[in-house]
Motif scaffolding. Structure first.
Motif, PDB file in Angstrom:
ATOM      1  N   LEU B 141       0.841  -1.196   0.000  1.00 14.21           N
ATOM      2  CA  LEU B 141       0.000   0.000   0.000  1.00 14.21           C
ATOM      3  C   LEU B 141       0.877   1.248   0.000  1.00 14.21           C
ATOM      4  CD1 LEU B 141      -2.893  -0.926   2.478  1.00 14.21           C
ATOM      5  CD2 LEU B 141      -3.143  -0.283   0.068  1.00 14.21           C
ATOM      6  N   ILE B 142       1.884   1.249   0.866  1.00 16.85           N
ATOM      7  CA  ILE B 142       2.770   2.419   0.954  1.00 16.85           C
ATOM      8  C   ILE B 142       3.494   2.618  -0.368  1.00 16.85           C
ATOM      9  CG2 ILE B 142       4.897   3.282   1.993  1.00 16.85           C
ATOM     10  CD1 ILE B 142       4.076   2.088   4.599  1.00 16.85           C
ATOM     11  N   VAL B 143       4.137   1.551  -0.840  1.00 18.67           N
ATOM     12  CA  VAL B 143       4.987   1.683  -2.030  1.00 18.67           C
ATOM     13  C   VAL B 143       4.137   2.011  -3.259  1.00 18.67           C
ATOM     14  CG1 VAL B 143       6.498   0.418  -3.605  1.00 18.67           C
ATOM     15  CG2 VAL B 143       6.775   0.161  -1.141  1.00 18.67           C
ATOM     16  N   GLY B 144       3.048   1.277  -3.437  1.00 19.59           N
ATOM     17  CA  GLY B 144       2.208   1.489  -4.615  1.00 19.59           C
ATOM     18  C   GLY B 144       1.649   2.901  -4.657  1.00 19.59           C
ATOM     19  N   TRP B 145       1.091   3.288  -3.538  1.00 23.59           N
ATOM     20  CA  TRP B 145       0.435   4.589  -3.498  1.00 23.59           C
ATOM     21  C   TRP B 145       1.439   5.725  -3.662  1.00 23.59           C
ATOM     22  CZ3 TRP B 145      -4.480   4.584  -4.354  1.00 23.59           C
ATOM     23  CH2 TRP B 145      -5.221   5.758  -4.199  1.00 23.59           C
ATOM     24  N   THR B 146       2.567   5.631  -2.968  1.00 22.67           N
ATOM     25  CA  THR B 146       3.560   6.706  -3.008  1.00 22.67           C
ATOM     26  C   THR B 146       4.168   6.850  -4.403  1.00 22.67           C
ATOM     27  OG1 THR B 146       4.092   6.048  -0.765  1.00 22.67           O
ATOM     28  CG2 THR B 146       5.551   7.643  -1.782  1.00 22.67           C
ATOM     29  N   THR B 147       4.526   5.714  -5.004  1.00 18.25           N
ATOM     30  CA  THR B 147       5.160   5.824  -6.321  1.00 18.25           C
ATOM     31  C   THR B 147       4.172   6.339  -7.356  1.00 18.25           C
ATOM     32  OG1 THR B 147       4.712   3.464  -6.637  1.00 18.25           O
ATOM     33  CG2 THR B 147       6.939   4.066  -5.987  1.00 18.25           C
ATOM     34  N   LEU B 148       2.911   5.923  -7.233  1.00 20.58           N
ATOM     35  CA  LEU B 148       1.925   6.381  -8.209  1.00 20.58           C
ATOM     36  C   LEU B 148       1.645   7.876  -8.038  1.00 20.58           C
ATOM     37  CD1 LEU B 148       0.231   5.219 -10.528  1.00 20.58           C
ATOM     38  CD2 LEU B 148      -1.697   5.103  -8.948  1.00 20.58           C
ATOM     39  N   THR B 149       1.563   8.318  -6.780  1.00 21.15           N
ATOM     40  CA  THR B 149       1.348   9.743  -6.530  1.00 21.15           C
ATOM     41  C   THR B 149       2.497  10.566  -7.115  1.00 21.15           C
ATOM     42  OG1 THR B 149       0.313   9.089  -4.460  1.00 21.15           O
ATOM     43  CG2 THR B 149       0.801  11.420  -4.727  1.00 21.15           C
ATOM     44  N   ALA B 150       3.709  10.066  -6.916  1.00 18.38           N
ATOM     45  CA  ALA B 150       4.876  10.778  -7.455  1.00 18.38           C
ATOM     46  C   ALA B 150       4.810  10.823  -8.974  1.00 18.38           C
ATOM     47  CB  ALA B 150       6.157  10.081  -6.993  1.00 18.38           C
ATOM     48  N   ASP B 151       4.421   9.721  -9.564  1.00 21.79           N
ATOM     49  CA  ASP B 151       4.305   9.649 -11.019  1.00 21.79           C
ATOM     50  C   ASP B 151       3.307  10.669 -11.540  1.00 21.79           C
ATOM     51  OD1 ASP B 151       6.137   7.808 -11.582  1.00 21.79           O
ATOM     52  OD2 ASP B 151       4.776   6.317 -12.443  1.00 21.79           O
ATOM     53  N   ARG B 152       2.210  10.761 -10.822  1.00 25.58           N
ATOM     54  CA  ARG B 152       1.161  11.666 -11.283  1.00 25.58           C
ATOM     55  C   ARG B 152       1.659  13.104 -11.284  1.00 25.58           C
ATOM     56  NH1 ARG B 152      -4.358  13.528  -8.694  1.00 25.58           N
ATOM     57  NH2 ARG B 152      -2.988  13.804  -6.919  1.00 25.58           N
ATOM     58  N   LYS B 153       2.506  13.401 -10.293  1.00 26.48           N
ATOM     59  CA  LYS B 153       3.035  14.763 -10.204  1.00 26.48           C
ATOM     60  C   LYS B 153       4.237  14.953 -11.115  1.00 26.48           C
ATOM     61  CE  LYS B 153       1.644  15.350  -5.403  1.00 26.48           C
ATOM     62  NZ  LYS B 153       2.123  14.919  -4.071  1.00 26.48           N
ATOM     63  N   GLY B 154       4.681  13.854 -11.710  1.00 28.08           N
ATOM     64  CA  GLY B 154       5.819  13.952 -12.610  1.00 28.08           C
ATOM     65  C   GLY B 154       7.143  14.119 -11.889  1.00 28.08           C
ATOM     66  N   VAL B 155       7.218  13.654 -10.642  1.00 25.04           N
ATOM     67  CA  VAL B 155       8.484  13.723  -9.905  1.00 25.04           C
ATOM     68  C   VAL B 155       8.902  12.297  -9.525  1.00 25.04           C
ATOM     69  CG1 VAL B 155       8.069  16.019  -8.991  1.00 25.04           C
ATOM     70  CG2 VAL B 155       7.267  14.019  -7.706  1.00 25.04           C
ATOM     71  N   GLY B 365     -11.609  -9.328  -4.426  1.00 17.78           N
ATOM     72  CA  GLY B 365     -10.237  -9.140  -4.898  1.00 17.78           C
ATOM     73  C   GLY B 365     -10.208  -8.459  -6.253  1.00 17.78           C
ATOM     74  N   PHE B 366     -11.040  -8.927  -7.162  1.00 17.96           N
ATOM     75  CA  PHE B 366     -11.044  -8.324  -8.492  1.00 17.96           C
ATOM     76  C   PHE B 366     -11.615  -6.913  -8.479  1.00 17.96           C
ATOM     77  CE2 PHE B 366      -9.958 -12.480 -10.179  1.00 17.96           C
ATOM     78  CZ  PHE B 366      -9.133 -12.116 -11.226  1.00 17.96           C
ATOM     79  N   LEU B 367     -12.534  -6.650  -7.556  1.00 15.78           N
ATOM     80  CA  LEU B 367     -13.049  -5.279  -7.429  1.00 15.78           C
ATOM     81  C   LEU B 367     -11.932  -4.341  -6.985  1.00 15.78           C
ATOM     82  CD1 LEU B 367     -15.624  -3.483  -7.531  1.00 15.78           C
ATOM     83  CD2 LEU B 367     -15.871  -3.913  -5.085  1.00 15.78           C
ATOM     84  N   ILE B 368     -11.185  -4.765  -5.980  1.00 20.75           N
ATOM     85  CA  ILE B 368     -10.051  -3.953  -5.510  1.00 20.75           C
ATOM     86  C   ILE B 368      -9.050  -3.771  -6.651  1.00 20.75           C
ATOM     87  CG2 ILE B 368      -8.058  -3.949  -3.953  1.00 20.75           C
ATOM     88  CD1 ILE B 368      -9.863  -5.489  -1.932  1.00 20.75           C
ATOM     89  N   LEU B 369      -8.783  -4.877  -7.348  1.00 27.64           N
ATOM     90  CA  LEU B 369      -7.832  -4.826  -8.457  1.00 27.64           C
ATOM     91  C   LEU B 369      -8.302  -3.852  -9.539  1.00 27.64           C
ATOM     92  CD1 LEU B 369      -5.224  -6.376  -9.429  1.00 27.64           C
ATOM     93  CD2 LEU B 369      -6.763  -7.686 -10.879  1.00 27.64           C
ATOM     94  N   THR B 370      -9.585  -3.923  -9.869  1.00 30.26           N
ATOM     95  CA  THR B 370     -10.128  -3.070 -10.917  1.00 30.26           C
ATOM     96  C   THR B 370      -9.992  -1.593 -10.533  1.00 30.26           C
ATOM     97  OG1 THR B 370     -11.738  -4.801 -11.410  1.00 30.26           O
ATOM     98  CG2 THR B 370     -12.144  -2.638 -12.365  1.00 30.26           C
ATOM     99  N   VAL B 371     -10.391  -1.279  -9.297  1.00 28.24           N
ATOM    100  CA  VAL B 371     -10.342   0.116  -8.859  1.00 28.24           C
ATOM    101  C   VAL B 371      -8.899   0.622  -8.862  1.00 28.24           C
ATOM    102  CG1 VAL B 371     -10.665   1.608  -6.841  1.00 28.24           C
ATOM    103  CG2 VAL B 371     -12.471   0.009  -7.525  1.00 28.24           C
ATOM    104  N   LEU B 372      -7.995  -0.198  -8.323  1.00 25.84           N
ATOM    105  CA  LEU B 372      -6.589   0.237  -8.273  1.00 25.84           C
ATOM    106  C   LEU B 372      -6.014   0.373  -9.681  1.00 25.84           C
ATOM    107  CD1 LEU B 372      -5.220  -1.915  -5.286  1.00 25.84           C
ATOM    108  CD2 LEU B 372      -5.713   0.536  -5.301  1.00 25.84           C
ATOM    109  N   TYR B 373      -6.320  -0.592 -10.551  1.00 21.63           N
ATOM    110  CA  TYR B 373      -5.804  -0.525 -11.922  1.00 21.63           C
ATOM    111  C   TYR B 373      -6.392   0.670 -12.661  1.00 21.63           C
ATOM    112  CZ  TYR B 373      -3.046  -4.817 -12.231  1.00 21.63           C
ATOM    113  OH  TYR B 373      -2.059  -5.764 -12.083  1.00 21.63           O
ATOM    114  N   LYS B 374      -7.662   0.960 -12.396  1.00 24.18           N
ATOM    115  CA  LYS B 374      -8.309   2.111 -13.039  1.00 24.18           C
ATOM    116  C   LYS B 374      -7.538   3.390 -12.709  1.00 24.18           C
ATOM    117  CE  LYS B 374     -12.080   3.801 -15.173  1.00 24.18           C
ATOM    118  NZ  LYS B 374     -11.680   5.191 -15.263  1.00 24.18           N
ATOM    119  N   ILE B 375      -7.169   3.499 -11.439  1.00 21.40           N
ATOM    120  CA  ILE B 375      -6.427   4.683 -11.015  1.00 21.40           C
ATOM    121  C   ILE B 375      -5.057   4.709 -11.685  1.00 21.40           C
ATOM    122  CG2 ILE B 375      -5.352   5.795  -9.026  1.00 21.40           C
ATOM    123  CD1 ILE B 375      -7.655   4.461  -7.338  1.00 21.40           C
ATOM    124  N   ALA B 376      -4.382   3.568 -11.633  1.00 24.45           N
ATOM    125  CA  ALA B 376      -3.035   3.499 -12.221  1.00 24.45           C
ATOM    126  C   ALA B 376      -3.087   3.813 -13.715  1.00 24.45           C
ATOM    127  CB  ALA B 376      -2.449   2.108 -11.995  1.00 24.45           C
TER     128      ALA B 376
END
Lengths: 264, 390
Positions: B141-155, B365-376
Motif C-alpha cells: 500500500l505504501i509503495v504502490g500509493w507513493t510511487t503512483l502519486t509521485a508519477d502523477r506529479k511527474g516527480v 479481490g477483483f473489485l479492488i484490483l479493478t479500482v486500483l488498476y483504473k487509477i493506475a
C-alpha cells in the motif's frame, strides 16, 4: 478546559500514586483468587505426567466397548450428530490395521487382527497441536494433559491438521441439539471450536479417575508415568506395548498392550 | 486519486456491478455460514481444510509474484518494467486482501480473530503468517500509493520509500515461505512434510502470478490507452517459463522420492490424487487436467516463436494459471488430508455455499484490483506522453 504543565504534573503524580497502591491491592485480591482457582484440592489426583495403558484383550464384548465410550461421551456432553461429516468423538473404536498404520503386520494372531482398539487423544509429551495453535487455546498442563480453552479457540483447525492421531473434532454446527442427556457438570461447546479428550482433568481434580478407566473393568489403567510404582508403570513393565506412530516424535502417553493369544 | 475510479465507460460499470452482484451473493452465503457454522461447507472431521485455505495458499503465491517485477526494476534497473511495476504491486494488494479474507471466512469463531493478536504465540506458524501477510499488505500500500502519486506529479518517488521497496523483496519471499511452513512442519502428513515445499511454492508462485499479470497487461492495453509495453510482456513470459520449469522439476522430485522409496505414506496422497485410492478418485480428472495443461503450456512457452505471438502467449498463460490453480488451489491442500490419519479415505468436494463464498472473495479481490488498476491507468494515460522519469 486547558491543563497547564504544573497541574498536569500534579495530576500525573497523584494518579501514579493511586495507581501503584491500587494495583498492589488488586493484585493481592486477584492472586489469592487465582491461586485458589488453580491449586489442586486436597482430594485431587496429581501426577508429573498422566498416562494410560489400554489392554483391549480385557474388553470382551461389543457392549463393553459401548459402555466405555458412553461413560466418556455422556459426562462430557459429546453430541451424537449421526453423520460422519459432522462427527464429534473423544474416544472410539478402530481396528488394528487402521489404529497402527505402517506398524500393523500382515500376519497377526486372529485375536488381534479383528480386535477393536480404543483411540483417544494421546496427550503427547511433545504435542504438535499445542505447537501450532495460534492463540494458546490448546495447551499442555504441567501434569502432561493437553487441554483446550473452548472460549479462546478461533476455530482455525490448525491443530486438526497437525495432530498425527486424528484425535480432534470440530464443531461444524451447533452441537447442543444433538446432546442426548445434557449434564450440567461439564460445559457444552458451541459451533466453530475444536474439542477432544481431556483425560478427565475435571474428574482428577475431584479425586476421580477418568470415566473410561472407571467403566473399563481394569482394561484401562491410568497413572503417573514418572512414578515407578504407578499402575501404568507396572503394566508397562509387565507387558510389551505399542504406541501409535512413535516415529513422529510426539511421545504419546497412551500405550496399547499387544498380547495376542495369551490374553485372548 | 480515488476519484479516477468513479468515472468510466459503460463496460467499466457493467463489470463493477457484476462483481458487486457476485459479492452480494457471497456475503449472503457467508451470513448463512456464520449462522449455521462451517458445516455448510464440504469439509469434515477428516478433511478439515478445504477450498478456503487452498485459495488462500494459491493467492499468497500470486501476491508474492510482484517481486518478479520489483527485482528486475529496482535491483537491475530493467527500465522496461518501470511502467508496469505498479500493476504488480496493486495485484499484490488485491491478492493479499483475498488471502486475509479467505482465512477469515475459514474461521469457526471469526469474532475471536483478534485472539491471534491478544495472545501472540510465536511458536505458531499461523501467527507468523498473519504477521507477514499484514506487513506485506502494508508495504505494498505504501509503495504502490507513493510511487503512483509521485508519477502523477511527474516527480521521482521520495527517497524515504526506497527502504520499503527493498524490504518488499525479502518480505515477498517470506510470505510464501511462511505459508509453506504451515504445511511442511506437520508430523504425520507425509504429503506436506517435504523440505522442497517452500521452494515449490515460490516456483509455482512466480509462474502463476506473472502469467496472470501478462493477461492483465493485455487486458489493460485493450481497454485503455496505456500500453504496458511489448517487451515488458515478453520478459514476463520468460519469467513464467523458467518458473514453471522449476515448479514442474520440483514436483518431479516429489514423485521420485515417493515412488522410488516406495514408502507407503509418501505414495498414498499422490496415488489418491493421480490414480485414485481404495476406489475413491474424485480429484483424478482435475489433477490430470492440471498436468496436461502444464505440459502443453511448457511446450508452447519454451518455443520463442510461439511465446513471441501475444495471442499464443496469452493462451499458454491461461493454461498455466488454471494448471497451477488446480495443483495448489485445490489438490495440494485436499491431498494432504487423504488418506486420513487412520489410512482411510474420506473425500472432499466444495459445497454450493462454500463455492459462492469463494467466488465472493475472489470478486472482492477483483473489485479492488479493478479500482486500483483504473487509477493506475488514468495516471499512466496522462503521463504516457511524458519522458521516462527514472
Amino acid at each position: 478546559m486547558s491543563i497547564n504543565r504544573r497541574n498536569f504534573l500534579k495530576f500525573a503524580g497523584a494518579s501514579t500514586l493511586i495507581g501503584v497502591t491500587g494495583t498492589a491491592v488488586i493484585e493481592k485480591i486477584l492472586l489469592t483468587d487465582a491461586e485458589a482457582a488453580v491449586s489442586p484440592g486436597s482430594e485431587a489426583l496429581t501426577a508429573k505426567r498422566w498416562a494410560m495403558v489400554i489392554d483391549v484383550s480385557k474388553i470382551k464384548t461389543e457392549d463393553d466397548y459401548k459402555k466405555i465410550i458412553h461413560a466418556c461421551h455422556s459426562i462430557h456432553n459429546v453430541p451424537d450428530i449421526g453423520n460422519k461429516k459432522d462427527e464429534v468423538k473423544w474416544i472410539w473404536e478402530e481396528d488394528y490395521e487402521h489404529s497402527f498404520p505402517g506398524v500393523s503386520d500382515e500376519f497377526v494372531p486372529e485375536s488381534i487382527e479383528h480386535k477393536s482398539f480404543l483411540l483417544l487423544c494421546n496427550h503427547c509429551a511433545k504435542p504438535a497441536c499445542v505447537r501450532v495453535c495460534p492463540t494458546k487455546a490448546t495447551f499442555k498442563r504441567p501434569d502432561g494433559i493437553v487441554a483446550m480453552d473452548y472460549h479462546r479457540c478461533i476455530g482455525c483447525r490448525f491443530c486438526m491438521a497437525a495432530c498425527p492421531y486424528g484425535a480432534r473434532s470440530f464443531n461444524w454446527r451447533d452441537p447442543r441439539p444433538f446432546i442426548k442427556e445434557e449434564t450440567k457438570e461439564f460445559p457444552t461447546r458451541m459451533k466453530g471450536v475444536v474439542e477432544k479428550c481431556t483425560f478427565c482433568s475435571e474428574r482428577l481434580a475431584r479425586g476421580l479417575k477418568p470415566a473410561c478407566v472407571e467403566a473399563s473393568n481394569g482394561a484401562l489403567v491410568f497413572g503417573d508415568l514418572e512414578d515407578p510404582n504407578s499402575e501404568v508403570r507396572k503394566a508397562l513393565s509387565a507387558h510389551y506395548t505399542l504406541r501409535r506412530k512413535p516415529e513422529v516424535g510426539t511421545a504419546p502417553s497412551v500405550y496399547y498392550v499387544i498380547g495376542g493369544n495369551e490374553h485372548a | 486519486m480515488l476519484d479516477k475510479a468513479l468515472t468510466g465507460s459503460k463496460g467499466y460499470w457493467i463489470w463493477i456491478f457484476s462483481l458487486l452482484a457476485v459479492i452480494g451473493v457471497g456475503v449472503l452465503s457467508y451470513l448463512h455460514q456464520f449462522d449455521y457454522g462451517l458445516g455448510v461447507t464440504g469439509m469434515s472431521r477428516d478433511v478439515s481444510w478445504g477450498f478456503y485455505i487452498s485459495q488462500f495458499t494459491f493467492l499468497v503465491g500470486v501476491a508474492a509474484s510482484a517481486v518478479m517485477l520489483i527485482i528486475p526494476y529496482y535491483l537491475h534497473d530493467y527500465k522496461k518494467f518501470g511502467k508496469i511495476v505498479i500493476l504488480g504491486e496493486f495485484l499484490a494488494i488485491a491478492a493479499v486482501t483475498m488471502c486475509i479474507l479467505f482465512i477469515f471466512v475459514d474461521l469457526g469463531q471469526p469474532m475471536r480473530v483478534m485472539n491471534v493478536i491478544l495472545h501472540p504465540t510465536p511458536n505458531s506458524i499461523l501467527f507468523w503468517d498473519a504477521t507477514v501477510l499484514n506487513g506485506y499488505l502494508f508495504i505494498n500500500l505504501i509503495v504502490g500509493w507513493t510511487t503512483l502519486t509521485a508519477d502523477r506529479k511527474g516527480v521521482p518517488p521520495p527517497n524515504w520509500v526506497k527502504p520499503f521497496i527493498y524490504l518488499s523483496i525479502p518480505w515477498a519471499v517470506s510470505i510464501h515461505t511462511v505459508t509453506a511452513f504451515l504445511y511442511a512442519g506437520l508430523p504425520g502428513r507425509h504429503f506436506w512434510l517435504t523440505a522442497v515445499m517452500a521452494a515449490r511454492f515460490l516456483a509455482s508462485a512466480f509462474a502463476s502470478g506473472p502469467s496472470l499479470l501478462i493477461l492483465l497487461c493485455l487486458i489493460v492495453r485493450k481497454v485503455s490507452k496505456f500500453d504496458p509495453g511489448k517487451e515488458a510482456i515478453q520478459t514476463l513470459g520468460k519469467i513464467v517459463t523458467y518458473a514453471m520449469f522449476a515448479n514442474v522439476f520440483l514436483l518431479g522430485l516429489e514423485f521420485f522420492t515417493a515412488f522410488y522409496s516406495q514408502i507407503p505414506g509418501h505414495m498414498h496422497s499422490f496415488v489418491y490424487l493421480y490414480a485414485g485410492l481404495d476406489g475413491y478418485s474424485k480429484l483424478v480428472p482435475l489433477m490430470w487436467i492440471s498436468s496436461i495443461l502444464a505440459i502443453i503450456s511448457l511446450v508452447m512457452l519454451v518455443n520463442p516463436n510461439i511465446r513471441r505471438k501475444e495471442n499464443l502467449l496469452a493462451t499458454a498463460c491461461v493454461m498455466i494459471f488454471i494448471s497451477l490453480w488446480i495443483d495448489k488451489g485445490f489438490g495440494l491442500v485436499v491431498g494432504g488430508f487423504v488418506p486420513n490419519m487412520f489410512e482411510r479415505v474420506t473425500e472432499y468436494w466444495p459445497s454450493l455455499p462454500e463455492t459462492l463464498i469463494t467466488l465472493g472473495v475472489w470478486s472482492i479481490g477483483f473489485l479492488i484490483l479493478t479500482v486500483l488498476y483504473k487509477i493506475a491507468i488514468a495516471v499512466r494515460e496522462r503521463t504516457a506522453s511524458w519522458p521516462e522519469l527514472h
